[in-house]
Design a protein around this motif. Structure first.
Motif, short mmCIF file in Angstrom:
data_model
loop_
_atom_site.label_atom_id
_atom_site.label_comp_id
_atom_site.label_asym_id
_atom_site.label_seq_id
_atom_site.Cartn_x
_atom_site.Cartn_y
_atom_site.Cartn_z
N MET A 1 0.86 -1.17 0.00
CA MET A 1 0.00 0.00 0.00
C MET A 1 0.90 1.23 0.00
N ILE A 2 0.58 2.17 -0.86
CA ILE A 2 1.36 3.41 -0.93
C ILE A 2 0.64 4.48 -0.11
N ILE A 3 1.38 5.05 0.86
CA ILE A 3 0.87 6.14 1.67
C ILE A 3 1.89 7.27 1.59
N THR A 4 1.45 8.43 1.11
CA THR A 4 2.37 9.54 0.93
C THR A 4 2.06 10.67 1.90
N CYS A 5 3.10 11.43 2.22
CA CYS A 5 2.96 12.63 3.03
C CYS A 5 3.88 13.69 2.44
N ASP A 6 3.31 14.82 2.09
CA ASP A 6 4.07 15.97 1.60
C ASP A 6 4.23 16.93 2.77
N ALA A 7 5.43 16.98 3.35
CA ALA A 7 5.66 17.79 4.55
C ALA A 7 5.49 19.28 4.29
N TYR A 8 5.74 19.71 3.08
CA TYR A 8 5.65 21.14 2.76
C TYR A 8 4.23 21.67 2.92
N CYS A 9 3.24 20.89 2.49
CA CYS A 9 1.85 21.36 2.57
C CYS A 9 0.97 20.52 3.49
N SER A 10 1.57 19.58 4.22
CA SER A 10 0.84 18.72 5.17
C SER A 10 -0.34 18.00 4.50
N MET A 11 -0.07 17.44 3.35
CA MET A 11 -1.08 16.68 2.61
C MET A 11 -0.62 15.24 2.48
N GLY A 12 -1.59 14.33 2.50
CA GLY A 12 -1.29 12.92 2.33
C GLY A 12 -2.24 12.28 1.35
N TYR A 13 -1.86 11.11 0.88
CA TYR A 13 -2.72 10.33 0.01
C TYR A 13 -2.48 8.86 0.31
N ILE A 14 -3.57 8.11 0.44
CA ILE A 14 -3.50 6.67 0.67
C ILE A 14 -4.09 5.99 -0.55
N TYR A 15 -3.26 5.24 -1.27
CA TYR A 15 -3.72 4.47 -2.42
C TYR A 15 -4.31 3.16 -1.90
N LEU A 16 -5.62 3.05 -1.89
CA LEU A 16 -6.26 1.85 -1.35
C LEU A 16 -6.36 0.73 -2.38
N GLN A 17 -6.50 1.07 -3.64
CA GLN A 17 -6.40 0.09 -4.71
C GLN A 17 -5.01 0.21 -5.31
N PRO A 18 -4.41 -0.88 -5.71
CA PRO A 18 -3.07 -0.79 -6.29
C PRO A 18 -3.07 0.15 -7.50
N PRO A 19 -2.17 1.13 -7.51
CA PRO A 19 -2.13 2.06 -8.63
C PRO A 19 -1.49 1.42 -9.86
N ASN A 20 -1.63 2.10 -10.99
CA ASN A 20 -1.01 1.58 -12.20
C ASN A 20 0.51 1.64 -12.10
N LYS A 21 1.17 0.99 -13.00
CA LYS A 21 2.63 0.84 -12.96
C LYS A 21 3.34 2.20 -12.99
N LYS A 22 2.83 3.14 -13.76
CA LYS A 22 3.45 4.45 -13.88
C LYS A 22 3.47 5.18 -12.53
N ILE A 23 2.35 5.14 -11.81
CA ILE A 23 2.28 5.78 -10.49
C ILE A 23 3.20 5.06 -9.51
N SER A 24 3.19 3.73 -9.51
CA SER A 24 4.07 2.96 -8.61
C SER A 24 5.53 3.29 -8.86
N GLU A 25 5.94 3.33 -10.11
CA GLU A 25 7.33 3.64 -10.45
C GLU A 25 7.70 5.06 -10.04
N TYR A 26 6.77 6.00 -10.21
CA TYR A 26 7.01 7.38 -9.80
C TYR A 26 7.31 7.43 -8.30
N HIS A 27 6.51 6.76 -7.49
CA HIS A 27 6.71 6.80 -6.04
C HIS A 27 7.97 6.04 -5.61
N GLU A 28 8.35 5.02 -6.35
CA GLU A 28 9.58 4.29 -6.03
C GLU A 28 10.81 5.16 -6.22
N THR A 29 10.76 6.09 -7.16
CA THR A 29 11.93 6.92 -7.45
C THR A 29 11.89 8.26 -6.73
N LYS A 30 10.79 8.57 -6.08
CA LYS A 30 10.61 9.86 -5.41
C LYS A 30 11.50 9.94 -4.16
#
Length: 192
Positions: A1-30
């Protein structure tokens, strides 16, 4: 499960369904700073079997309206939660400060429970501390008339904003157990 937190703006996102490959790869390299704040052993989601969870769920009100029907009438959204065409939740956008994210990860708030409820096997994925998830004032909303996936929602006193505290599912095709047990906790700390 991908859970993100952007400290600059205090925003988060929880991917509850597996995202597509492009989104997964983006978060792996972030850029990810989470390991600077929590022990690497905290970067997991345990699978716990607890057949007594039904007792906790039964203390909450079960809505007759689906979540989609209730949004805008019975409850508001913190931001815009993403739903698919059938009303199943794809992801949750939320206020999530760096400090809160670190606390949730370090103190094991993210868990996956295997349980039974209403005579069916379910998995419950939690997104906050247990006392916040299983508060008897929370409301359980079905995501469809099939009653196979539900959200546990905390409704704030001010503005009736619904905060997603957990997902209850028996739809492993939409919410695979393996996906929940392979978390990516991503903390971004960039400045403009």
């Amino acid at each position: 499960m991908i859970i993100t937190c952007d400290a600059y703006c205090s925003m988060g996102y929880i991917y509850l369904q597996p995202p597509n490959k492009k989104i997964s790869e983006y978060h792996e390299t972030k850029e990810n700073s989470i390991a600077n704040y929590v022990d690497l052993s905290s970067l997991h989601i345990p699978l716990l079997t607890d057949m007594c969870m039904e007792q906790l769920l039964e203390t909450m009100r079960l809505s007759y309206q689906t979540y989609r029907e209730a949004v805008g009438t019975e409850v508001g959204e913190e931001y815009k939660n993403d739903l698919d065409d059938n009303g199943y939740i794809i992801g949750v956008e939320l206020n999530l400060s760096k400090e809160k994210f670190i606390d949730l990860v370090a103190n094991g708030a993210y868990k996956l429970y295997k349980t039974e409820w209403r005579s069916f096997p379910y998995h419950i994925a939690t997104f906050d501390h247990q006392h916040k998830v299983f508060d008897s004032n929370n409301v359980i909303y079905p995501l469809s008339q099939r009653n196979d996936v539900f959200l546990i929602i905390e409704i704030t006193k001010q503005y009736n904003i619904g905060l997603v505290k957990a997902l209850i599912s028996r739809r492993d095709d939409l919410y695979p157990v393996d996906y929940f047990l392979s978390p990516q906790f991503i903390l971004s700390e960039y400045t403009l």
